[in-house]
Design a protein around this motif. Structure first.
Motif, short mmCIF file in Angstrom:
data_model
loop_
_atom_site.label_atom_id
_atom_site.label_comp_id
_atom_site.label_asym_id
_atom_site.label_seq_id
_atom_site.Cartn_x
_atom_site.Cartn_y
_atom_site.Cartn_z
N VAL A 148 26.78 39.86 96.71
CA VAL A 148 26.34 40.25 97.96
C VAL A 148 27.29 39.57 99.47
O VAL A 148 27.98 40.49 99.74
CB VAL A 148 25.11 40.50 97.66
N ALA A 149 27.29 38.40 99.40
CA ALA A 149 27.85 37.46 100.24
C ALA A 149 28.91 37.83 100.31
O ALA A 149 29.58 38.55 101.57
CB ALA A 149 27.40 36.19 99.90
N VAL B 48 18.52 41.25 96.71
CA VAL B 48 20.10 41.13 97.94
C VAL B 48 20.13 41.15 98.71
O VAL B 48 21.24 40.87 99.69
CB VAL B 48 20.93 42.75 97.01
N VAL B 49 18.81 40.98 100.01
CA VAL B 49 18.46 41.16 101.24
C VAL B 49 18.56 39.23 101.48
O VAL B 49 19.28 39.14 102.97
CB VAL B 49 17.67 42.04 101.78
N PHE C 94 21.36 39.40 104.65
CA PHE C 94 20.56 38.85 105.87
C PHE C 94 21.38 37.45 106.31
O PHE C 94 22.08 36.86 108.08
CB PHE C 94 19.23 38.11 106.02
N ALA C 95 21.62 36.52 105.59
CA ALA C 95 22.43 35.22 105.70
C ALA C 95 23.13 35.36 105.96
O ALA C 95 25.00 34.62 106.45
CB ALA C 95 22.52 34.60 104.27
N ASN C 96 24.57 36.95 105.18
CA ASN C 96 25.84 36.83 105.10
C ASN C 96 26.52 38.03 106.11
O ASN C 96 27.97 37.89 106.43
CB ASN C 96 26.36 36.56 103.89
N ALA D 118 12.64 40.83 109.13
CA ALA D 118 13.04 40.03 108.64
C ALA D 118 14.95 39.98 109.37
O ALA D 118 15.32 39.19 109.25
CB ALA D 118 13.09 39.58 107.26
N ALA D 119 15.57 41.11 108.88
CA ALA D 119 16.06 41.43 109.26
C ALA D 119 16.43 41.78 110.11
O ALA D 119 17.85 41.09 110.86
CB ALA D 119 17.13 42.99 109.15
#
Length: 291
Positions: free
Chosen positions: A51-52, A74-75, A82-84, A108-109
């Motif tokens: 995913v990243a 996945v998020v 969200f982290a990438n 969170a997004a």
């Protein structure tokens, strides 16, 4: 050209990704089953190992995975969207999940600098292949406008229905209507066959009147042919009916017919038929009728 990452290349996600490739976008896909990634690459897209990797350069991230826990997986976390993803990237979740989860993940997004839209779809595999899905979108109006070009490739009827979580609420209502229609269509066909009627002719004339529907058009012949190859699996519709029955209970709304259909679908899944197309509800109606 827009850089788009598609996470989830299943029955719906893969044709959506292919349509985005054919529209001229640079599409990178990730899927747990590598064969689906290979199919996207064969269509002109790119594959990613995680995913990243898929989202690192994406302007738009489209997720299409089965259920609420899958979306969260996945998020969130160090390897998630969200982290990438780049700050300011649009995240369009086309999965069908719980409205409360969609609203929570949207918060969170935004905290991660990502612009979220919950955009579940209706139209099944044929609609995904033809790029004519109906898309109900929740989120910020400006973000909806920014996503218009991408959504216009995969859908035909695209409507902003309110703030985050609203798209999922409308999708739950959609799944309630579809399940009820499938059940009544199955009952009607079993009824017609019991009287020896030319069912093909009967469905033609019924489809031209008030009884006509997209469910009749897309699922009637599958029932006549006893062809229940999945376009949308019963196990997924069972999940969606769980969402709507729980949300209805929370809102204090009574859905008696929906609750009955939810139990019928659940019984098929429990007895091992969850992999059938949701038109496979017909098989239960047949058995209950002793036919």
């Amino acid at each position: 050209m827009t850089n788009i990452a598609v996470i989830g290349l299943g029955i719906m996600g893969l044709p959506m990704a292919v349509n985005l490739v054919e529209a001229g976008h640079d599409v990178t896909g990730f899927n747990r089953s590598p064969q689906r990634v290979e199919a996207l690459v064969a269509a002109g897209g790119k594959g990613a190992a995680s995913v990243a990797d898929a989202v690192s350069d994406a302007d738009v991230v489209l997720t299409m995975v089965p259920d609420s826990p899958d979306v969260e997986e996945v998020v969130t976390g160090p390897d998630g969207v969200f982290a990438n993803a780049k700050p300011g990237a649009l995240w369009i979740d086309a999965s069908s999940i719980r409205p409360d989860v969609a609203a929570r993940l949207a918060v969170a997004a935004r905290e991660a600098g990502i612009r979220p839209l919950d955009a579940p779809v209706s139209g099944g595999e044929p609609g995904a292949i033809d790029g004519v899905l109906s898309i109900m979108v929740g989120g910020d109006a400006d973000d909806f406008a920014a996503a218009a070009e991408v959504l216009g490739v995969v859908g035909k009827t695209i409507v902003h229905v309110g703030p985050s979580g609203s798209g999922q609420t409308v999708k739950a209502a959609n799944q309630l209507i579809v399940a009820g229609n499938i059940e009544l269509l199955a009952e009607a066909i079993v009824f017609l066959e019991a009287y020896g009627v030319d069912t093909s002719a009967a469905l033609t004339v019924l489809g031209g009147g008030l009884a006509g529907s997209k469910v009749l058009d897309q699922k009637g012949q599958k029932m006549l042919d006893r062809n229940f190859e999945p376009g949308f699996r019963l196990q997924l519709h069972n999940k969606d009916l769980g969402i709507v029955t729980a949300a209805a209970r929370e809102a204090g709304v009574t859905i008696p017919l929906g609750a009955v259909v939810a139990q019928l679908v659940g019984s098929l899944v429990a007895t091992g038929d969850g992999g059938l197309d949701h038109s496979g509800l017909f098989t239960l109606v047949e058995r209950l009728s002793g036919r």
